[in-house]
Write an enzyme that holds these catalytic residues in place. Structure first.
Site, short mmCIF file in Angstrom:
data_model
loop_
_atom_site.label_atom_id
_atom_site.label_comp_id
_atom_site.label_asym_id
_atom_site.label_seq_id
_atom_site.Cartn_x
_atom_site.Cartn_y
_atom_site.Cartn_z
N GLN A 176 0.53 -0.94 0.13
CA GLN A 176 0.11 0.38 0.27
C GLN A 176 0.73 1.23 -0.34
O GLN A 176 0.68 1.85 -0.39
CB GLN A 176 -0.95 0.03 1.55
CG GLN A 176 -1.92 -1.08 1.15
CD GLN A 176 -3.12 -0.94 0.58
OE1 GLN A 176 -2.88 0.63 -0.34
NE2 GLN A 176 -3.89 -2.32 0.08
N SER A 194 3.64 -4.76 -5.06
CA SER A 194 3.10 -5.02 -6.07
C SER A 194 1.77 -4.23 -6.81
O SER A 194 1.99 -3.06 -6.95
CB SER A 194 1.30 -5.49 -5.46
OG SER A 194 0.63 -6.46 -6.28
N HIS A 196 -1.00 -4.06 -9.33
CA HIS A 196 -2.11 -3.46 -9.23
C HIS A 196 -2.83 -2.40 -8.40
O HIS A 196 -3.84 -2.23 -8.40
CB HIS A 196 -3.22 -5.31 -9.07
CG HIS A 196 -3.56 -5.65 -7.80
ND1 HIS A 196 -5.15 -5.62 -6.95
CD2 HIS A 196 -2.87 -6.18 -6.81
CE1 HIS A 196 -4.54 -5.78 -6.32
NE2 HIS A 196 -3.41 -7.03 -5.32
N THR A 232 9.46 -19.87 -16.03
CA THR A 232 8.96 -18.79 -17.62
C THR A 232 8.61 -17.42 -16.93
O THR A 232 7.30 -17.81 -16.35
CB THR A 232 8.76 -19.39 -18.55
OG1 THR A 232 9.32 -20.80 -18.43
CG2 THR A 232 8.49 -18.72 -19.49
N CYS A 319 -9.46 -8.15 1.25
CA CYS A 319 -8.99 -9.19 1.06
C CYS A 319 -9.63 -10.34 2.15
O CYS A 319 -9.71 -11.43 1.85
CB CYS A 319 -7.61 -9.97 1.71
SG CYS A 319 -6.70 -8.33 0.47
#
Ligand code: PLP
Length: 380
Positions: A176, A194, A196, A232, A319
Site C-alpha cells: 500500500q 504489488s 495492481h 518462465t 482480501c
C-alpha cells in the site's frame, strides 16, 4: 455516475499499460531464456522493466525479484529470512495490524517453533515504538512492519525502525505504500510491492532484496530470477508492471495531490454534514485512504446502499472482508474500537482519477444513506 473509491483493494489498470501488454502478447512472445532473437527481445523487455522498478526503489537491478503478487513477496520474505537465519535466533517481530499475507505466514512459522511478537498500535493505527524497541533483542532475526496500513492509511516509520533493528533483517510490506510514500530512503532490507495497487496488472509483484541478503530458493527449476524463483517469466505482466511504475512515478506529485484533495474534501464534508462519526485515519496518513466509523450504522449495509448509486467503497480489507464468518477487522480491533464502531466503518480509498466533484456526489448520497439507516435503526 460511477465513483470508484476502493483503490486499496485494487486500481483500474492504466490504458497505456493494457496497450503495452497487448503488444507484448502479440509480438514479443519469446521465452526470455531462448537464445534466438525473439527470446532476446523478451529478455530485454524484462530487463528494462526490472531497471524501472529498481530506480523507483533506489535499488540496483539485481536486487529486484519478480513474483506473482504482493502475497508471494511477503511469504517469500518471511519464510526465506526465518529459514536462512534460524541458527542466529528464533524471534520474529511484526505488528497486530499487518495484512493476512504476513499474519498467516507468521502463524505457520509459529507452528515451526519460531517465537512471534505482535506489536500494538494506538487509536490511529500508529505503531507503539517503545514496545517495539523493548521487544527487539539479540535473538531477533526478522522485523516485518508494513509501510502503509491498508485499512487506515497510517504511515509506519520504517527508517526509524531501521535504526533500532540490531542484527535483524527488516522487511516492509509496501504493497500500500509503493507509489504513495517515498521508499527510496526507508532502509529496509526487503520490500514487497504489488502491481495492481498502482494501476498495473493483477497477479504481478516484486520483492526488493538488498545485496548481501540471501534467501533459499522459493521455487526451484530453471533458475530464473537469479535462482530465487524459477519458472518462465510472465513477460506481459512484468512489462505491464514496469509501464505502470513509469507512469505512476513519472507523475508522483500530481497523483498524490489529486488523492489528497479528494480525501480532504470528503473528510471535511463528512465532519461538516454527518454527526456521530469517528475518523479512524490519522491526519498525516497516506493520501490514499480515509477510514470512518458511522455510528449507529452497519458498514456492509451502507456499502450496498452506496453501490446502488454507483459508488464503490469497502468495509475494510477486500482480501479478508469477502470471507464469510471471518469476523471483524483485526486492524480496527487492535486500535481499540468497540465492535459497534467497527461495524459502522467504511474505507474510502482514492486514486489520482478521483475528483472533488465526485466527492460532492458521494457526500450527498452518504448523508442520505446514513440518515435513512439511523432512522430505521432508531439511532439517538
Ligand atoms: N499487503 C497489503 C498491505 C495489502 O493491502 C495487500 C492486498 O490488498 C497485499 C499485501 C496482498 O497483495 P496481492 O493482492 O498482490 O497479493
Amino acid at each position: 455516475m460511477l465513483v470508484y473509491l476502493d483503490n486499496s483493494a485494487t486500481t483500474r489498470q492504466y490504458d497505456e499499460v493494457t496497450k503495452t501488454m497487448m503488444k507484448v502478447m502479440e509480438d514479443s512472445y519469446g521465452n526470455p531464456s531462448s537464445l534466438h532473437t525473439l527470446g532476446y527481445d523478451a529478455e530485454k523487455l524484462v530487463k528494462n522493466a526490472r531497471r524501472t522498478l529498481a530506480q523507483s526503489l533506489g535499488a540496483s537491478e539485481d536486487e529486484i525479484i519478480f513474483t506473482s503478487c504482493g502475497t508471494e513477496s511477503d511469504n517469500t520474505a518471511l519464510y526465506g529470512i526465518a529459514h536462512s537465519k534460524r541458527r542466529q535466533g528464533n524471534k520474529i517481530i511484526t505488528t497486530k495490524v499487518e495484512h493476512p499475507a504476513i499474519l498467516e505466514a507468521c502463524k505457520v512459522l509459529e507452528k515451526e517453533g519460531f517465537e512471534i511478537k505482535y506489536i500494538g498500535v494506538d487509536d490511529k493505527c500508529r505503531l507503539n515504538m517503545d514496545e517495539l524497541e523493548n521487544t527487539i533483542d539479540d535473538d531477533t532475526i526478522l522485523i516485518s512492519v508494513m509501510s502503509v496500513n491498508n485499512e487506515t492509511g497510517t504511515i509506519m516509520p520504517i527508517s526509524e525502525i531501521a535504526k533500532m533493528k540490531k542484527n535483524a533483517a527488516l522487511h516492509t510490506d509496501a504493497v500500500q505504500g509503493y507509489g504513495k510514500v517515498d521508499l527510496k530512503n526507508c532502509k529496509a532490507d526487503l520490500i514487497s510491492v504489488s502491481a495492481h495497487k498502482i494501476h498495473g496488472p493483477k497477479g504481478m509483484g516484486a520483492l526488493y532484496l538488498k545485496k548481501g541478503i540471501n534467501l533459499p530458493a522459493y521455487l526451484t527449476g530453471g533458475g530464473q530470477e537469479r535462482g530465487y524463483r524459477s519458472g518462465t517469466e510472465n513477460v506481459p505482466g512484468i512489462v505491464g508492471f514496469g509501464k505502470a511504475v513509469e507512469l505512476a512515478f513519472g507523475s508522483f506529485d500530481r497523483r498524490i495531490t489529486a488523492m489528497a484533495q479528494a480525501r480532504e474534501h470528503l473528510r471535511a464534508g463528512i465532519e461538516d454534514r454527518i454527526k456521530d462519526v469517528i475518523i479512524n485515519s490519522p491526519e498525516d496518513g497516506a493520501a490514499s485512504v480515509l477510514n470512518v466509523s458511522f455510528l449507529g450504522t452497519r458498514g456492509e449495509v451502507l456499502l450496498h446502499t452506496l453501490e446502488q448509486d454507483g459508488i464503490f467503497v469497502s468495509t475494510g480489507s477486500a482480501c479478508s472482508s469477502n470471507k464469510k464468518g471471518k469476523g471483524q477487522s483485526h486492524v480496527l480491533g487492535a486500535m481499540g474500537l468497540s465492535p459497534k464502531e467497527i461495524e459502522g466503518a467504511i474505507r474510502f480509498s482514492f486514486s489520482e482519477f478521483n475528483t472533488t466533484e465526485e466527492m460532492d456526489y458521494v457526500l450527498d448520497k452518504l448523508e442520505a444513506a446514513v440518515a435513512r439507516f439511523r432512522k430505521l435503526g432508531s439511532f439517538r
